[in-house]
Write an enzyme that holds these catalytic residues in place. Structure first.
Site, PDB file in Angstrom:
ATOM      1  N   TRP A   9      -9.584 -11.291   5.964  1.00  0.00           N
ATOM      2  CA  TRP A   9      -9.176 -10.003   5.414  1.00  0.00           C
ATOM      3  C   TRP A   9      -9.151 -10.068   3.899  1.00  0.00           C
ATOM      4  O   TRP A   9      -8.582 -10.984   3.318  1.00  0.00           O
ATOM      5  CB  TRP A   9      -7.783  -9.615   5.921  1.00  0.00           C
ATOM      6  CG  TRP A   9      -7.766  -9.154   7.342  1.00  0.00           C
ATOM      7  CD1 TRP A   9      -8.822  -9.165   8.212  1.00  0.00           C
ATOM      8  CD2 TRP A   9      -6.659  -8.627   8.061  1.00  0.00           C
ATOM      9  NE1 TRP A   9      -8.427  -8.680   9.428  1.00  0.00           N
ATOM     10  CE2 TRP A   9      -7.104  -8.340   9.366  1.00  0.00           C
ATOM     11  CE3 TRP A   9      -5.338  -8.361   7.720  1.00  0.00           C
ATOM     12  CZ2 TRP A   9      -6.262  -7.802  10.345  1.00  0.00           C
ATOM     13  CZ3 TRP A   9      -4.492  -7.834   8.685  1.00  0.00           C
ATOM     14  CH2 TRP A   9      -4.964  -7.550   9.989  1.00  0.00           C
TER      15      TRP A   9
ATOM     16  N   GLU B 128       7.542   9.386   7.484  1.00  0.00           N
ATOM     17  CA  GLU B 128       8.299   9.005   8.686  1.00  0.00           C
ATOM     18  C   GLU B 128       9.563   8.211   8.360  1.00  0.00           C
ATOM     19  O   GLU B 128      10.378   7.971   9.241  1.00  0.00           O
ATOM     20  CB  GLU B 128       7.408   8.135   9.602  1.00  0.00           C
ATOM     21  CG  GLU B 128       6.244   8.860  10.245  1.00  0.00           C
ATOM     22  CD  GLU B 128       4.985   8.879   9.392  1.00  0.00           C
ATOM     23  OE1 GLU B 128       5.099   8.798   8.160  1.00  0.00           O
ATOM     24  OE2 GLU B 128       3.888   8.995   9.958  1.00  0.00           O
TER      25      GLU B 128
ATOM     26  N   LYS C 271     -12.552  -6.232   6.310  1.00  0.00           N
ATOM     27  CA  LYS C 271     -12.673  -7.364   7.243  1.00  0.00           C
ATOM     28  C   LYS C 271     -14.029  -8.022   7.027  1.00  0.00           C
ATOM     29  O   LYS C 271     -15.043  -7.584   7.555  1.00  0.00           O
ATOM     30  CB  LYS C 271     -12.503  -6.868   8.677  1.00  0.00           C
ATOM     31  CG  LYS C 271     -11.133  -6.244   8.884  1.00  0.00           C
ATOM     32  CD  LYS C 271     -10.913  -5.772  10.305  1.00  0.00           C
ATOM     33  CE  LYS C 271      -9.555  -5.081  10.396  1.00  0.00           C
ATOM     34  NZ  LYS C 271      -9.603  -3.633  10.403  1.00  0.00           N
TER      35      LYS C 271
ATOM     36  N   THR D 169       3.114  15.093   7.862  1.00  0.00           N
ATOM     37  CA  THR D 169       2.416  14.090   7.059  1.00  0.00           C
ATOM     38  C   THR D 169       1.199  14.769   6.455  1.00  0.00           C
ATOM     39  O   THR D 169       0.726  15.790   6.969  1.00  0.00           O
ATOM     40  CB  THR D 169       1.956  12.895   7.910  1.00  0.00           C
ATOM     41  OG1 THR D 169       1.022  13.373   8.886  1.00  0.00           O
ATOM     42  CG2 THR D 169       3.115  12.225   8.623  1.00  0.00           C
TER      43      THR D 169
HETATM   44  P1  ADP Z   1       0.322  10.019   4.206  1.00  0.00           P
HETATM   45  O1  ADP Z   1       0.524   8.949   5.231  1.00  0.00           O
HETATM   46  O2  ADP Z   1      -0.035  11.294   4.809  1.00  0.00           O
HETATM   47  O3  ADP Z   1      -0.561   9.582   3.056  1.00  0.00           O
HETATM   48  P2  ADP Z   1       2.910   9.373   3.232  1.00  0.00           P
HETATM   49  O4  ADP Z   1       3.511   9.757   1.956  1.00  0.00           O
HETATM   50  O5  ADP Z   1       3.773   9.384   4.403  1.00  0.00           O
HETATM   51  O6  ADP Z   1       1.698  10.301   3.464  1.00  0.00           O
HETATM   52  O7  ADP Z   1       2.221   7.962   3.013  1.00  0.00           O
HETATM   53  C1  ADP Z   1       2.854   6.778   3.358  1.00  0.00           C
HETATM   54  C2  ADP Z   1       1.958   5.636   3.034  1.00  0.00           C
HETATM   55  O8  ADP Z   1       1.779   5.496   1.625  1.00  0.00           O
HETATM   56  C3  ADP Z   1       2.491   4.298   3.451  1.00  0.00           C
HETATM   57  O9  ADP Z   1       2.263   4.075   4.820  1.00  0.00           O
HETATM   58  C4  ADP Z   1       1.703   3.357   2.559  1.00  0.00           C
HETATM   59  O10 ADP Z   1       0.403   3.112   3.068  1.00  0.00           O
HETATM   60  C5  ADP Z   1       1.575   4.129   1.292  1.00  0.00           C
HETATM   61  N1  ADP Z   1       2.591   3.688   0.324  1.00  0.00           N
HETATM   62  C6  ADP Z   1       3.726   4.315  -0.008  1.00  0.00           C
HETATM   63  N2  ADP Z   1       4.384   3.636  -0.969  1.00  0.00           N
HETATM   64  C7  ADP Z   1       3.645   2.538  -1.254  1.00  0.00           C
HETATM   65  C8  ADP Z   1       3.790   1.425  -2.149  1.00  0.00           C
HETATM   66  N3  ADP Z   1       4.804   1.319  -2.989  1.00  0.00           N
HETATM   67  N4  ADP Z   1       2.836   0.479  -2.113  1.00  0.00           N
HETATM   68  C9  ADP Z   1       1.781   0.557  -1.288  1.00  0.00           C
HETATM   69  N5  ADP Z   1       1.584   1.578  -0.435  1.00  0.00           N
HETATM   70  C10 ADP Z   1       2.503   2.558  -0.416  1.00  0.00           C
END
Ligand code: ADP
Length: 569
Positions: free
Chosen positions: A448, A331, A443, A186
């Site tokens: 929220w 993940e 918050k 990640t």
């Molecule tokens: P990192 O967690 O290291 O930034 P990732 O690519 O695994 O890398 O990120 C995943 C996260 O990106 C998700 O948990 C979410 O918070 C965000 N995310 C991905 N796609 C979307 C989307 N279409 N809308 C909102 N958030 C998104």
């Protein structure tokens, strides 16, 4: 009772064989900045065999050994994608935008034995080599200044010389389908990088899904551009899915800035592309400043962070490109949900569905867990942390060569679901809306506030190019939103005036005016009092808004904040 079906493993080598024979004439095009290099899937298959022979016979790579890539999206990276897992080794894609110390950390954690590196990235790798104890071989792909490797400990090879004259067939082994195929860390946006290990089975099943009408629905009639880097969650599964369906691939290599991307699209005429919102935002600005013909593009997938609805509309209305919004994470391989509207809905009626994060495929089961630990209903109101499970969802992180799987309790529930860290709602017909990352939600006095919702509204203002909203401490309310806005170039000039931007009349972009704009769209108590204008929203190594950094800048007093009185009608 037993089934009478054959138990045949789902392997990456099967995708490779299928693509390079049945779709042997499908193209792999790599952009060179002022032209393109071309190969066919058939040639790619032959070169994969040569690479596997080189790795096995010359570099002595064994089953399970990690072979890393520090590469742009190009034909050679694609060869590594298929050759390394197919021969039984594990492909580790390195994020070239990670800070150098994190890069060294992941190479050591994974115990990579080989690094395939694009010549242009040698200045990044060379200084790290003394710290990379496990690396025995550096294979240089393409041109670059190799003198920076003089005197380095690992053996240095040239990719083309390594492949030359080797057999173009390889006896791909019959592996158990649960064997590790690829490793991706990640990006560490919210902590240390974590290793996610994809299996042959998970990649195969995910590829099947990518090509369905519930997701990207690509076919051999498409020429697809993975702008999303191949070091970021397997380029969202596109290379593997492409081989399954004979989808042509157009690789941007290192030419990822808006200008070169627009040139590439005009010259090579792709039908489909995939990238995070910031790339598309940049491309829209570029096209407004210097129009190009992008009429070949029919669809793009936007994901990786919430896609502002204004961006989707602009693409559609100005360029006739349909934007499809998808949610996922490292993940989740990454496809979780994908936003196609429900049956029969088109035009304006479809928009609320298209701007949501979409629906999950049968293979990915979602649930929402509320703050009190109870499962929330799918009614579009019940809000909770999204948890998912399925055959291409991680059940643990890689603990390192000498440790077992790592299942931190904040990421995996006791019954094995992945805790995504995203907060949202799901409607009765299965549409997910992510309102925030748990860490980014504001918050305020026990309620929220969704930072994403405020950002999306702000980015729909004609004078706002980008907006990030973060929580800042507040004596009375605990936390309140701070809105950090980047004004459009035209509007920066016309600051408080009524200049015209390429999205229409700007109107005033004074904090008070922007807040009045928001007041028509969100409940009053959510309106930010604190405002700051910045030159650019800081981005993470995968191009997402870096809110952690923005909060830190505010805490360090580096932002020029204007504080308005609380909103009063
Ligand atoms: P990192 O967690 O290291 O930034 P990732 O690519 O695994 O890398 O990120 C995943 C996260 O990106 C998700 O948990 C979410 O918070 C965000 N995310 C991905 N796609 C979307 C989307 N279409 N809308 C909102 N958030 C998104």
């Amino acid at each position: 009772m037993y089934s009478t079906m054959q138990d045949v493993p789902l392997l990456v080598s099967r995708l490779l064989r299928h693509g390079s024979t049945v779709h042997g004439d499908s193209p792999v095009v790599t952009w060179t900045g002022d032209g393109a290099r071309r190969r066919s899937y058939g040639e790619t298959g032959a070169r994969c065999a040569q690479l596997a022979h080189a790795l096995r016979d010359e570099l002595r790579i064994q089953d399970g050994d990690r072979v890393a890539t520090l590469m742009w999206n190009n034909a050679e990276h694609l060869e590594a994608y298929f050759a390394v897992p197919s021969m039984g080794a594990v492909l580790h894609t390195l994020n070239l935008r990670l800070p150098p110390e994190q890069l060294a950390w992941v190479v050591n954690h994974a115990a990579d034995r080989v690094v395939l590196v694009n010549g242009t990235l040698l200045p990044l790798l060379a200084p790290l080599l003394p710290k990379l104890g496990s690396v025995e071989h550096v294979v240089v792909v393409g041109q670059g200044d190799t003198s920076v490797l003089d005197g380095c400990r690992p053996a240095v090879h040239d990719y083309e010389e390594l492949l030359a004259d080797r057999p173009t067939e390889y006896p791909w082994p019959h592996l158990p389908e649960t064997t590790a195929a690829a490793l991706c860390y990640t990006s560490g946006t919210t902590g240390d990088p974590k290793g996610v290990v994809y299996s042959h089975r998970s990649i195969y099943l995910h590829s099947l899904h990518v090509n369905t009408v519930e997701a990207m629905a690509l076919s051999s009639a498409d020429l697809a551009v993975p702008v999303v880097p191949m070091f970021h969650v397997n380029a969202w599964g596109l290379p593997h899915a492409a081989f399954l369906g004979g989808v042509g691939l157009l690789m941007p290599d290192r030419f990822l800035q808006p200008g070169p991307l627009a040139d590439m699209i005009e010259a090579e005429r792709p039908t489909y592309a995939a990238a995070v919102p910031t790339i598309w935002q940049g491309l829209l600005g570029e096209l407004a400043a210097r129009p190009r013909d992008i009429s070949s593009l029919r669809r793009v997938t936007i994901g990786g962070s919430a896609c502002p609805p204004s961006l989707m509309r602009e693409f559609q209305e100005r360029h006739g490109v349909t934007v499809e919004h998808a949610w996922g994470m490292t993940e989740t391989s990454p496809l979780g949900s994908y936003a196609h509207p429900p049956r029969g809905l088109t035009g304006e009626e479809a928009w609320p569905y298209r701007v949501s994060q979409g629906r999950f495929p049968a293979s990915v089961e979602p649930r929402l867990i509320g703050p009190d630990g109870t499962e929330q209903p799918w009614d579009g109101v019940g809000t909770g942390e999204l948890e998912v499970r399925g055959p291409w969802i991680a059940g643990a992180y890689y603990g390192g060569p000498d440790a077992g799987p790592d299942r931190p309790a904040d990421r995996f529930s006791p019954d094995g679901w992945l805790r995504t860290g995203d907060v949202g709602t799901i409607t009765a017909d299965g549409y997910l809306t992510i309102t925030d990352r748990a860490k980014d939600v504001i918050k305020s006095g026990g309620e929220w506030i969704s930072s994403v919702e405020l950002e999306n509204h702000l980015m729909a203002h004609p004078g706002v190019a980008e907006a990030a909203v973060v929580a800042v401490p507040d004596e009375v309310w605990g936390e309140r939103p701070l809105a950090a806005v980047v004004l459009t170039p035209q509007d920066t000039a016309a600051a408080a005036g009524t200049g015209t931007t390429d999205r229409g009349p700007a109107g005033s972009t004074e904090p008070g005016a922007l807040r009045s704009f928001l007041a028509e769209r969100v409940p009053r108590w959510q309106l930010p009092e604190r405002w700051t204008t910045i030159d650019e929203v800081p981005k993470t190594s995968v191009g997402k808004f870096d809110k952690k950094l923005l909060r830190a800048r505010h805490a360090a007093g580096e932002l020029d904040v204007v504080t308005l009185d609380r909103y009063d009608d």
